[in-house]
Design a protein around this motif. Structure first.
Motif, short mmCIF file in Angstrom:
data_model
loop_
_atom_site.label_atom_id
_atom_site.label_comp_id
_atom_site.label_asym_id
_atom_site.label_seq_id
_atom_site.Cartn_x
_atom_site.Cartn_y
_atom_site.Cartn_z
N SER A 136 0.83 -1.20 0.00
CA SER A 136 0.00 0.00 0.00
C SER A 136 0.87 1.25 0.00
N VAL A 137 0.24 2.36 -0.19
CA VAL A 137 0.93 3.63 -0.10
C VAL A 137 1.36 3.79 1.35
N SER A 138 2.64 4.09 1.54
CA SER A 138 3.18 4.17 2.90
C SER A 138 2.71 5.43 3.61
N LYS A 139 2.29 5.26 4.84
CA LYS A 139 1.92 6.41 5.67
C LYS A 139 3.09 6.83 6.55
N ARG A 140 4.08 5.96 6.67
CA ARG A 140 5.25 6.22 7.50
C ARG A 140 6.33 6.90 6.66
N LYS A 141 6.92 7.92 7.22
CA LYS A 141 8.00 8.62 6.53
C LYS A 141 9.31 8.00 6.97
N GLY A 142 10.16 7.65 5.98
CA GLY A 142 11.43 7.03 6.30
C GLY A 142 12.41 8.02 6.91
N LEU A 143 13.24 7.52 7.79
CA LEU A 143 14.25 8.34 8.44
C LEU A 143 15.25 8.89 7.43
N GLY A 144 15.65 8.06 6.47
CA GLY A 144 16.61 8.50 5.45
C GLY A 144 16.10 9.68 4.66
N LEU A 145 14.83 9.62 4.23
CA LEU A 145 14.27 10.72 3.45
C LEU A 145 14.10 11.97 4.31
N GLU A 146 13.75 11.79 5.56
CA GLU A 146 13.61 12.95 6.46
C GLU A 146 14.96 13.62 6.67
N ASN A 147 16.03 12.82 6.80
CA ASN A 147 17.37 13.39 6.95
C ASN A 147 17.79 14.17 5.71
N VAL A 148 17.46 13.65 4.53
CA VAL A 148 17.80 14.35 3.29
C VAL A 148 17.04 15.67 3.21
N LYS A 149 15.78 15.66 3.59
CA LYS A 149 14.99 16.90 3.59
C LYS A 149 15.63 17.95 4.49
N ARG A 150 16.08 17.52 5.67
CA ARG A 150 16.73 18.45 6.60
C ARG A 150 18.03 19.00 6.00
N ARG A 151 18.81 18.11 5.40
CA ARG A 151 20.07 18.56 4.78
C ARG A 151 19.81 19.55 3.66
N LEU A 152 18.81 19.25 2.83
CA LEU A 152 18.47 20.17 1.74
C LEU A 152 18.07 21.54 2.28
N ASN A 153 17.27 21.55 3.33
CA ASN A 153 16.85 22.82 3.92
C ASN A 153 18.01 23.60 4.52
N LEU A 154 18.99 22.90 5.08
CA LEU A 154 20.16 23.56 5.65
C LEU A 154 21.16 24.02 4.59
N LEU A 155 21.40 23.17 3.60
CA LEU A 155 22.45 23.43 2.62
C LEU A 155 22.00 24.25 1.41
N TYR A 156 20.75 24.09 1.03
CA TYR A 156 20.22 24.77 -0.15
C TYR A 156 18.89 25.44 0.20
N PRO A 157 18.92 26.35 1.18
CA PRO A 157 17.65 26.98 1.59
C PRO A 157 17.05 27.81 0.46
N ASN A 158 15.77 27.64 0.24
CA ASN A 158 15.04 28.38 -0.81
C ASN A 158 15.62 28.21 -2.21
N SER A 159 16.42 27.18 -2.42
CA SER A 159 16.99 26.96 -3.76
C SER A 159 16.84 25.51 -4.20
N HIS A 160 15.87 24.82 -3.63
CA HIS A 160 15.59 23.46 -4.06
C HIS A 160 14.08 23.21 -3.99
N VAL A 161 13.65 22.23 -4.79
CA VAL A 161 12.27 21.78 -4.76
C VAL A 161 12.31 20.26 -4.75
N LEU A 162 11.69 19.66 -3.74
CA LEU A 162 11.63 18.21 -3.60
C LEU A 162 10.17 17.78 -3.62
N LYS A 163 9.85 16.88 -4.55
CA LYS A 163 8.50 16.32 -4.63
C LYS A 163 8.61 14.81 -4.54
#
Length: 190
Positions: A136-163
């Motif tokens: 099924s479609v996962s309702k749980r967010k993976g730790l790896g993807l959450e870490n990448v999102k945090r890194r993107l926000n820290l390293l490339y603030p307002n200069s990335h789009v993740l979908k």
């Protein structure tokens, strides 16, 4: 490349060595190159994009050996990479996720399509993998993807789009990064 995957790859190579497979020396070299890059790149705030993509390609080649013929992997790169830099190990979690939750989670035929396009110093990464039937479609967010999102926000603030789109049959990641914008101070080879 997490320690879990490193152990799994090492065990696969060990099994091949027990069979005295002629592929064993090449696989050992591939694994050592992946580990070397991982250690060396972690010392830098940025690396050449070409080196990061070479790492991903080598990782995929190693995984293809493990997955045999049950997974069709497509990896395409378009555009000029010359001189472009990126934070190290930023893209690999998306590829690892595709293998872990796609190809490795089933014994049936699966697909992984990865494309990288560079235009005007902007990186566009698309990773799409098939998902096994009856998941099924996962309702749980993976730790790896959450870490990448945090890194993107820290390293490339307002200069990335993740979908991220998680459907019944596929998992789709689309990432755009303006590589001219970064909070990095030191770089490799600078």
């Amino acid at each position: 490349m997490g320690s879990e995957m490193c152990i799994r790859d090492r065990n696969s190579i060990y099994a091949l060595s027990r069979q005295q497979s002629p592929e064993t020396p090449d696989l050992v070299m591939q694994l050592s190159e992946l580990m070397r890059y991982q250690l060396e790149s972690s010392k830098n705030d940025t690396v050449l994009l070409k080196e990061e993509l070479d790492f991903i390609e080598n990782y995929l080649l190693l995984e293809e050996k493990r997955l045999s013929k049950r997974c069709a992997v497509e990896f395409l790169i378009k555009g000029d990479l010359k001189g472009l830099k990126i934070a190290p190990m930023l893209l690999i979690p998306f590829v690892e996720n595709a293998i872990k939750h796609g190809a490795r989670s089933t014994n049936k035929q699966s697909t992984i399509d990865i494309s990288v396009a560079i235009k005007n110093a902007s990186l566009n990464l698309v990773v799409e993998n098939s998902k096994p039937q009856n998941t099924s479609v996962s309702k749980r967010k993976g730790l790896g993807l959450e870490n990448v999102k945090r890194r993107l926000n820290l390293l490339y603030p307002n200069s990335h789009v993740l979908k991220i789109e998680d459907t019944i049959n596929t998992f789709h990641v689309s990432l755009s990064i303006d590589l001219t914008v970064s909070t990095h101070k030191k770089t490799k080879n600078d």
